[in-house]
Each structure stands twice: as structure tokens, then as C-alpha cells.
Scaffold this motif. Structure first.
Motif, PDB file in Angstrom:
ATOM      1  N   MET A 289       0.826  -1.200   0.000  1.00  0.00           N
ATOM      2  CA  MET A 289       0.000   0.000   0.000  1.00  0.00           C
ATOM      3  C   MET A 289       0.865   1.256   0.000  1.00  0.00           C
ATOM      4  O   MET A 289       0.419   2.314  -0.440  1.00  0.00           O
ATOM      5  N   ASP A 290       2.092   1.135   0.495  1.00  0.00           N
ATOM      6  CA  ASP A 290       2.997   2.297   0.431  1.00  0.00           C
ATOM      7  C   ASP A 290       3.243   2.716  -1.007  1.00  0.00           C
ATOM      8  O   ASP A 290       3.208   3.898  -1.352  1.00  0.00           O
ATOM      9  N   GLU A 291       3.428   1.713  -1.874  1.00  0.00           N
ATOM     10  CA  GLU A 291       3.675   2.027  -3.279  1.00  0.00           C
ATOM     11  C   GLU A 291       2.423   2.568  -3.959  1.00  0.00           C
ATOM     12  O   GLU A 291       2.510   3.481  -4.779  1.00  0.00           O
ATOM     13  N   VAL A 292       1.287   1.998  -3.594  1.00  0.00           N
ATOM     14  CA  VAL A 292       0.026   2.488  -4.163  1.00  0.00           C
ATOM     15  C   VAL A 292      -0.142   3.966  -3.822  1.00  0.00           C
ATOM     16  O   VAL A 292      -0.426   4.797  -4.689  1.00  0.00           O
ATOM     17  N   ALA A 293       0.067   4.281  -2.542  1.00  0.00           N
ATOM     18  CA  ALA A 293      -0.107   5.673  -2.105  1.00  0.00           C
ATOM     19  C   ALA A 293       0.914   6.580  -2.798  1.00  0.00           C
ATOM     20  O   ALA A 293       0.575   7.675  -3.251  1.00  0.00           O
TER      21      ALA A 293
ATOM     22  N   SER B  27       1.620  -2.786   4.608  1.00  0.00           N
ATOM     23  CA  SER B  27       2.874  -2.729   3.868  1.00  0.00           C
ATOM     24  C   SER B  27       3.835  -3.638   4.613  1.00  0.00           C
ATOM     25  O   SER B  27       4.260  -3.331   5.722  1.00  0.00           O
ATOM     26  N   ALA B  28       4.135  -4.769   4.006  1.00  0.00           N
ATOM     27  CA  ALA B  28       4.904  -5.791   4.720  1.00  0.00           C
ATOM     28  C   ALA B  28       6.309  -5.318   5.035  1.00  0.00           C
ATOM     29  O   ALA B  28       6.795  -5.508   6.150  1.00  0.00           O
ATOM     30  N   VAL B  29       6.979  -4.681   4.081  1.00  0.00           N
ATOM     31  CA  VAL B  29       8.359  -4.282   4.368  1.00  0.00           C
ATOM     32  C   VAL B  29       8.417  -3.148   5.371  1.00  0.00           C
ATOM     33  O   VAL B  29       9.366  -3.050   6.142  1.00  0.00           O
ATOM     34  N   LYS B  30       7.389  -2.282   5.385  1.00  0.00           N
ATOM     35  CA  LYS B  30       7.415  -1.173   6.344  1.00  0.00           C
ATOM     36  C   LYS B  30       6.750  -1.555   7.660  1.00  0.00           C
ATOM     37  O   LYS B  30       6.615  -0.721   8.558  1.00  0.00           O
ATOM     38  N   ASN B  31       6.268  -2.791   7.745  1.00  0.00           N
ATOM     39  CA  ASN B  31       5.587  -3.270   8.949  1.00  0.00           C
ATOM     40  C   ASN B  31       4.394  -2.383   9.316  1.00  0.00           C
ATOM     41  O   ASN B  31       4.177  -2.080  10.488  1.00  0.00           O
ATOM     42  N   GLU B  32       3.640  -1.961   8.333  1.00  0.00           N
ATOM     43  CA  GLU B  32       2.444  -1.160   8.605  1.00  0.00           C
ATOM     44  C   GLU B  32       1.202  -2.020   8.426  1.00  0.00           C
ATOM     45  O   GLU B  32       1.079  -2.726   7.429  1.00  0.00           O
TER      46      GLU B  32
ATOM     47  N   SER C 131       2.146   3.809 -11.903  1.00  0.00           N
ATOM     48  CA  SER C 131       3.002   4.015 -10.740  1.00  0.00           C
ATOM     49  C   SER C 131       4.386   4.495 -11.186  1.00  0.00           C
ATOM     50  O   SER C 131       4.885   4.107 -12.242  1.00  0.00           O
ATOM     51  N   LYS C 132       4.942   5.352 -10.337  1.00  0.00           N
ATOM     52  CA  LYS C 132       6.251   5.933 -10.636  1.00  0.00           C
ATOM     53  C   LYS C 132       7.274   4.812 -10.859  1.00  0.00           C
ATOM     54  O   LYS C 132       8.055   4.826 -11.800  1.00  0.00           O
ATOM     55  N   GLU C 133       7.175   3.806  -9.966  1.00  0.00           N
ATOM     56  CA  GLU C 133       8.122   2.695 -10.037  1.00  0.00           C
ATOM     57  C   GLU C 133       8.032   2.001 -11.385  1.00  0.00           C
ATOM     58  O   GLU C 133       9.028   1.630 -11.976  1.00  0.00           O
ATOM     59  N   HIS C 134       6.786   1.840 -11.846  1.00  0.00           N
ATOM     60  CA  HIS C 134       6.599   1.099 -13.083  1.00  0.00           C
ATOM     61  C   HIS C 134       7.174   1.873 -14.259  1.00  0.00           C
ATOM     62  O   HIS C 134       7.845   1.310 -15.114  1.00  0.00           O
TER      63      HIS C 134
END
Ligand code: GDP
Ligand code: MG
Length: 661
Positions: free
Chosen positions: A114-118, A141-146, A267-270
Motif C-alpha cells: 500500500m505504500d507504493e500504491v499511495a 505494507s509488509a516491508v514497512k511493517n504497517e 506508478s512511478k516505479e513502473h
């Protein structure tokens, strides 16, 4: 309670697993990393286990991973499913979700990334999605532990109250709807007896899943009636049964997503990933870039960073050895005991320890490459080449793992679909030079080719691959005719490597190495020291040339004369190397303080070629036997590897010697 973690490849299952359990499993930006289910206790909750299953796209068992996951759901009957959905790509991920919902097991959807989505300006209406799917949906967000704690609470609640998915009907009317319902009624009793939901039984019978049909065991008439229904549905719907089901599911998913998912922009990443891919997977540039990257890594590892760190450790060990020797001398310890400790243990274990920096540094670079997502591109680029030798790009995953260690590499061939692809890949893994051979290469290049370290390393690694390719071509036209299975892989977005996962991998490599140094290598060093210090009558000898070891090694040494290293020292080192490849180095460390007494540049290169190619170590051989389930085949592999090694070592030595060494 037992929970299953299920989702598409690369959607963050292992990252979530690590957050839930506090474990340190390998997280990779790379599909196919998790092969076996791994289980662990959920932190802070009593008696709850979560199982990390391999990534799958669908429950129709095409591949080993799908079978592992489906069997786990059917046989272990988990109390709940955590279905991870990659929030940046819900349309594709929900396809699996719909199939899970049919199974009638309490399920919670964890909407990950969800961090990336946001960050890309998108959003998902979680509440509405949860209503449409009929199961709780928790954004995380698994990596951010949220959101992970929320997820656990919702999960426990759902599982304790045994709340089943409330929406299982994904189409309200039409031929597919009628067909599924008709089959559901028809098979209801059988399904109940088999302990699965009737809707799941119905779709599986439509899909023709043989194992499920066996499990519910309908009688002849029922099967005929079912088939009649399905054929009718096909003609009414105008599609074959598989397409009809897929169409029905995707229509539902489209409806859910259009009502709940707002994609602000790509997405920016994409977008960034696509720009990078234009270069890195370019038709002409891709392979030169890959080779260049590998050269840079070898250069930095073996000539710069790893080299100086290794020198430092070597100096430390030498100091410690001298101090120990002086200490023991003042205590007037028996000289044979002093020799055991300094010449045996310090030389043997120490020579291996001083190579740790190379391994750690090499794996630092490789894990950065993997974590960024570059290795997945390598698999993609290699698919075309691999097809030429009768394999598919999917085989690249086990092969890349093989550069670390053959044992997990051979195990990871379980992800390959098809026996042919699998066996062929297992046969090729030994040609991928494993990390335990690094100390051998480093020792010899430092002694004989100090100006060309990176070049020699490249020659060895790529030489191994080239010979592997020749071997594969031979197999393709003899034992393994036929075509490799198609290869489908999604290229993950490039990501900044996570320091935690890189450090973890480095540590796990160092730990493996340290454990081996103080167990196998420790014992091997003592044995080698003993055998070279005494003769057959157990008299202490001053000249190792008249020792037991020289006598034993001398028997097989002539075999290696054409390869240039027909000495008893070289032969015993090679035999010791069967226990673990590092033992080649520790043995030579015990046997001599100056390699140039036994080798010249030409025979050193012959020796390197031989160690590159000869039999895998005991652990790898045992694994190969377990996976191939055949002792003769395994013995044949050892024999063939040794033969290939001998032939190439001879060629290399003879050419090098003819060119004046
Ligand atoms: P698996 O194949 O499903 O086990 O996926 P992994 O746990 O190995 O993760 C795949 C990749 O996604 C890794 O590069 C992770 O760092 C990354 N990842 C996992 N969860 C998240 C998340 O919540 N946000 C972001 N931005 N990346 C994530
Ligand atoms: Mg994983």
C-alpha cells in the motif's frame, strides 16, 4: 491454529512472513525463491503457526508450486488463509483470491504494497472491496511493517469465529452460473464426504482436475451428467470450459476493481522500471551489459574489496598462530602437539577462514542485483538462449542459486514444471561454480596470476557455463529430446535493495562458511595433518613424502599426470574436496606453505579447471540423489563430471604448457 500464507509470486509473502514470525527468511525481488512451505510461530500470539507457501497464480496445478500449495490447503486443512494481494496489481492477484474463496476456508485478504500504491497517487476503497469480496480486507505494507498488527487481529477474529467467505457466487446468472450450481447440487454429498466445499468441487470438475475428481469419486452416471452440463454450458457461452471460467472470474474482478481501485497514474516505479528496461533488456545490449556487470563485480570482489579484507584476516590469523606457537613453546608442550595445532588446525582452518571476505563481498553484490530486480531480467533475457539448448528461462533460477550452493539449487528445481526440464536442470547445476570453490580460485590466482585475478575468475565462471552448455546440447539431442515447457514470468519493478535483506543474505553465507570451517574443515585438517605426519607404521616422519598420505595419494596421482598435477599432494587435496570444496584449500594449506613447489602456472590452471568441473561435494550429491530418486543415475553423474573435468583439465594444461606455461 495454522494459517496459510498464499499469493502470487513476488507479492511480499515472505516479507510478511518475516514480520509475523520475526524470522529471517530470504526475501527476493525474484519469483521462485520460496519452494518449500516454511512455517513459524506468530510473534506475540499463543499457539499460532503461519506457513509461507510458494507463489502461485492459480490453483489449477500446472507447476510444482501450485501442487505444493493446493495439497497443503486440502490435506493440512489450515484454520485460515492469509491471501496476500499486491495492491499495485489487484486485477491479476484477485484471480487467485476468487479460487481461494471457493474453498470455504476462513480467509483474510492482506492488501500489500500500500505504500507504493499511495506513493503513485492511487488509492483503494478497502471497505467496499471487502464487501464485494465477502471477506475482510486489511491494507498493509509488509516491508514497512504497517498494518501487520491489524491483520493479525482480524485474522484471529475470523478464524476463531470460523467466518467463511460470504460471497462465492461470482456471477448472478448465465450459463456458467447455471452449470456451476447444477454441478454443485449433483456433487454435494461427495464433496461433503471429501471435506471440501461443493462449489470448489464443481469448478474443479469443470476444469477437469483429475486429483480432485478422484478425491470426490463421483460415480459413472454423475460424471456423465456433469459432462453433459459442461458441454451445454460451453455451447451456450461460446467458449471452452477453461476460458468460460476465466472469463466469468475476470468479469467479476473487473467489476470489483472499477468500483474500488483508483489508479491516479501509472506508478512511478513502473514507469521508471520501463525506462531502465529499455536499456537493460535491450535486444543487443542486454548480454554485454550482463557480462560487464559480472566483470565489474568480480573485479571489485577479487581485486579490491575482498582482496584487502582477506589480506587483513590472513595477517591476523598468522599473528595468532605465531603467538599460540610461542605460548605453547614456553609451556614446553610436546612438539607433535604444537605441530598439530599450528601446521594442522591453524593452517587448515585458517586458510579457509581468510577467504570469507571474498564470499561475503561477492554475495553482497549478487544480492543487490537480485533485490533490485535485475536478476529477474537476466532470466528473461536468457530464456531465448536457454531455449536453444533445450531449457527454458525458468531454469535460470536454480542455476543462479547454483552459484551460491548446489544443494538449494537442486532443491529449487522443484519449481520447474515437467520432469524433462527438471532432470536436465539438475544435471547442469554442477557446472555453475559454487561459492565453496571461491577459496580455491582465490588461492591459486593470487599465487600464479596476481595481475589477472578478475580475468581468471571470469574465465572459470564462464568456462563452466560454456561447458555446461555443450553438455546440455549433447543431452538435448540424446537423452532429453523434446521441448522445454513454456516460461511465464512477470518482471518485478526495479526497487531499491533493502539493506536488511542484503545483510541477512551476507550473514547467512558467512555463517554457512564459518560452520563448515569449524566442523568439516576442522576435522579434515586434523585427519590430513595426521596422515601426513606419520608413516604406515605410525612413526612420526619429518619428510611428508614418506608419510601415509603420500603413499595413498601416490596411488592415484598418475591419473592426473596428463592434467599437469600428478603429485600426491594435489590428489589428496582433490579427494578431501569431495567432503567440501573448501577442504581442497585447507588440505593444501596443511601440506605445503608454498604452492609453487607443487604447481606451475600451467598446471595451476589445469588444477583450477579440474576443481571447477569435478564431482560435486557429498552434500550436493546426496541432494541430487534425493531429488532424482536414483542411485545409478547419481553415480553416473559423479563419473561423468570427473571424466569431463579430467578431459578439460588435460586440454587446458597441454595447451598452456605448449604455449610455454
Ligand atoms: P514473495 O515472492 O511473495 O515471497 O515476495 P517477497 O517477500 O520475496 O517480496 C518481493 C519483493 O517485494 C521484495 O523486493 C520486497 O522487498 C518487496 N516488498 C514486499 N512487501 C512490500 C511492501 O509492502 N512495499 C514495498 N514497496 N515493497 C514490498
Ligand atoms: Mg517468498
Amino acid at each position: 491454529m495454522i494459517f496459510a500464507l498464499i499469493g502470487n509470486p513476488n507479492c511480499g509473502k515472505t516479507a510478511l512472513f518475516n514480520q509475523l514470525t520475526g524470522a529471517n527468511q530470504h526475501v527476493g525481488n525474484f519469483p521462485g525463491v520460496t519452494v518449500d512451505g516454511k512455517s513459524g510461530a506468530i510473534k506475540g500470539v499463543k499457539d499460532c503457526t503461519v506457513v509461507d507457501l510458494p507463489g502461485i497464480y492459480s490453483l489449477r496445478p500446472y507447476s510444482g508450486e501450485e501442487i505444493v500449495t493446493r495439497d497443503f490447503l486440502l490435506k493440512s486443512k489450515p484454520d485460515g488463509i492469509i491471501n496476500i494481494v499486491d495492491g499495485t496489481n489487484p486485477e491479476r492477484n484477485l484471480y487467485l483470491t476468487l479460487q481461494l474463496l471457493e474453498m470455504g476456508i476462513p480467509t483474510v485478504v492482506a492488501l500489500n504494497m500500500m505504500d507504493e500504491v499511495a506513493a503513485s497517487g492511487g488509492s483503494i476503497d478497502v471497505k467496499k472491496m471487502s464487501e464485494s469480496l465477502g471477506v475482510p480486507v486489511v491494507p498493509i505494507s509488509a516491508v514497512k511493517n504497517e498494518g501487520v498488527r491489524d491483520l493479525v487481529n482480524v485474522l484471529l477474529d475470523t478464524a476463531k469465529k470460523k467466518i467463511l467467505p460470504s460471497v462465492t457466487d461470482f456471477c448472478e446468472e448465465g450459463p456458467v452460473h447455471r452449470c456451476i450450481h447444477a454441478l454443485g447440487y449433483l456433487l454435494e454429498d461427495h464433496a461433503k464426504r471429501a471435506g471440501i466445499s461443493s462449489r470448489f468441487a464443481a469448478t474443479k470438475v469443470i476444469e477437469g482436475d483429475a486429483e480432485i475428481v478422484d478425491l470426490i469419486a463421483p460415480d459413472e452416471n454423475e460424471l456423465e451428467a456433469a459432462e453433459h452440463n459442461i458441454v451445454e454450458m460451453e455451447s451456450e457461452y461460446g467458449m471452452d470450459r477453461h476460458a468460460a471460467l476465466a472469463d466469468m472470474r475476470y468479469t467479476f474482478i473487473e467489476k470489483v476493481c472499477s468500483a474500488t481501485v483508483i489508479r491516479c497514474r501509472e506508478s512511478k516505479e513502473h514507469r521508471r522500471s520501463q525506462a531502465i528496461d529499455k536499456v537493460l533488456t535491450n535486444r543487443y545490449a542486454a548480454i554485454p551489459i550482463f557480462v560487464g556487470a559480472m566483470f565489474l563485480i568480480f573485479y571489485l570482489t577479487f581485486e579490491v574489496v575482498g582482496y584487502y579484507l582477506s589480506l587483513l584476516i590472513e595477517m591476523g590469523i598468522d599473528k595468532l598462530c605465531l603467538l599460540t606457537e610461542a605460548g605453547l613453546n614456553t609451556l614446553q608442550t610436546n612438539p607433535i602437539m604444537i605441530s598439530l595445532i599450528t601446521d594442522g588446525i591453524f593452517q587448515g582452518v585458517g586458510s579457509v577462514l581468510s577467504f570469507i571476505p571474498y564470499i561475503v563481498v561477492l554475495f553482497f553484490f549478487l544480492s543487490v542485483l537480485e533485490d533490485t530486480g535485475y536478476m529477474a531480467r537476466v532470466a528473461f533475457v536468457m530464456d531465448k538462449l536457454l531455449r536453444k539448448i533445450g531449457l527454458s528461462g525458468k531454469s535460470i533460477v536454480p542455476m543462479l542459486i547454483g552459484f551460491g550452493c548446489s544443494v538449494p539449487a537442486v532443491m529449487s528445481t522443484r519449481t520447474l514444471s515437467g520432469d524433462r526440464d527438471r532432470k536436465m536442470t539438475i544435471l547442469l547445476i554442477p557446472f555453475m561454480s559454487c561459492s565453496a570453490k571461491i577459496p580455491i580460485y582465490a588461492l591459486f590466482t593470487a599465487a600464479f596470476f596476481p595481475q589477472y585475478k578478475a580475468l581468471v575468475m571470469m574465465a572459470l565462471y564462464f568456462g563452466g557455463m560454456a561447458i555446461g552448455i555443450l553438455f546440455a546440447l549433447l543431452l538435448k539431442y540424446t537423452l532429453f529430446r523434446g521441448k522445454p515447457n513454456p516460461f511465464v514470468m512477470e518482471l518485478p519493478n526495479y526497487r531499491f535493495p533493502s539493506p536488511k535483506s542484503v545483510l541477512l543474505l551476507m550473514w547467512s553465507k558467512a555463517k554457512d562458511f564459518l560452520t563448515k570451517a569449524f566442523t568439516v574443515i576442522f576435522i579434515a585438517s586434523i585427519i590430513i595433518w595426521f596422515l601426513q605426519s606419520f608413516d604406515i607404521r605410525f612413526n612420526h616422519v619429518d619428510d611428508a613424502g614418506s608419510s601415509m598420505l603420500a603413499a595413498i595419494g601416490g596411488i592415484i596421482a598418475p591419473i592426473f599426470r596428463p592434467c599437469g598435477f600428478g603429485t600426491w599432494q594435489a590428489s589428496t587435496a582433490l579427494i578431501a574436496g569431495f567432503t567440501a570444496k573448501e577442504a581442497v584449500v585447507s588440505t593444501l594449506g596443511v601440506l605445503t606453505s608454498d604452492l609453487s613447489m607443487i604447481f606451475g602456472p600451467a598446471s595451476a590452471f589445469g588444477f583450477l579447471t579440474f576443481t571447477l568441473l569435478y564431482t560435486p561435494c557429498v552434500a550436493a550429491v546426496t541432494t541430487i540423489k534425493k531429488e532424482l530418486k536414483s542411485l545409478p543415475a547419481t553415480l553416473l553423474i559423479i563419473l561423468v563430471q570427473c571424466l569431463i573435468a579430467w578431459v578439460f583439465a588435460t586440454i587446458v594444461y597441454q595447451i598452456a604448457a605448449a604455449c610455454g606455461g
